[in-house]
Design an enzyme around this catalytic site. Sequence first.
Site, PDB file in Angstrom:
ATOM      1  N   HIS A 104       0.858  -1.188   0.000  1.00 33.27           N
ATOM      2  CA  HIS A 104       0.000   0.000   0.000  1.00 33.27           C
ATOM      3  C   HIS A 104       0.893   1.237   0.000  1.00 33.27           C
ATOM      4  CE1 HIS A 104      -1.539   3.264   2.704  1.00 33.27           C
ATOM      5  NE2 HIS A 104      -2.485   3.265   1.790  1.00 33.27           N
ATOM      6  N   GLY A 257     -17.395  11.135  -0.405  1.00 28.15           N
ATOM      7  CA  GLY A 257     -16.593  10.624  -1.511  1.00 28.15           C
ATOM      8  C   GLY A 257     -17.268   9.456  -2.220  1.00 28.15           C
TER       9      GLY A 257
END
Length: 299
Positions: A104, A257
């Site tokens: 990540h 979002g």
Amino acid sequence: MSAEVKDFLEQFQTTLCDALSQADGKASFATDVWQREQGGGGITRTLVDGDVFEKAGVGFSEVFGDKLPPSATAKRPELAGRQWRAMGVSLVVHPLNPHVPISHANVRFFNASKPDEEPLWWFGGGFDLTPCYGYEEDCIHWHQTAKDACTPFGDNLYQELKQECDNYFYLKHRNETRGIGGLFFDDYTVGGFEPAFAFMQSVANHYLKAYLPIVEKRKNTPFTDQQKSFQCYRRGRYVEFNLVYDRGTLFGLQSGGRTESILMSMPPEAHWQYGFDAIEGSDEALLATRYLQPQDWLG
């Protein structure tokens, strides 16, 4: 400031997708352009069912608004009432082979303004590694590359951000770290805009140097059905962290979002096994006793 950062982030997304597609050798990234009703939008690019990567997502977003969500103002009350703009690139890679670790990374820029007051801005980001099966040489390479990204900006910076990473990617309810760590920074303004931006770029540009050599070394390692099952079990821990603790997930959902893009970090398959207990001395047990313990990998 925002225009300069946006140019870099858009190019960074392209660089990541090109490199990961080449490393996979089979699958390519699909592109999804989206708009946010409250302001802004982004580009979500996803790769699925590759020869090396079961799923990879690389997202760019630039969103803005007049009111920040509670996750942003809880510890920063001075942000209340300011117009804000947030942009960044975030990626998660879920490999097919359980011997290749999950990785990540993200880099981001935040700017909040108010009439007749100085704008508030900062950079954040980092990268971290989540193996299912530990290899000491991979841990050393990962952390040495992280240190290389930090060294031009301060002798102690790597140690500080490594500690921040160990602290942040920690599952309190499991009493374990998510992986072997890396770098984590937020509210970074050291030296002013240009030096801080240069540091953010250094972190971004060292991610592929840290990850791709590990992918190449491990992608053809033979694995069993039992090892694949253990990978899915460990992916469950990844899901738990992202849904319970991750600030980016909370900010994205609370700010309206795009849910699909926010949750692109979820693995394609995961499972939970009640009362799982690894066999003493096994590689699965060694993950917990050796690799999920914060330590000085470069010592």
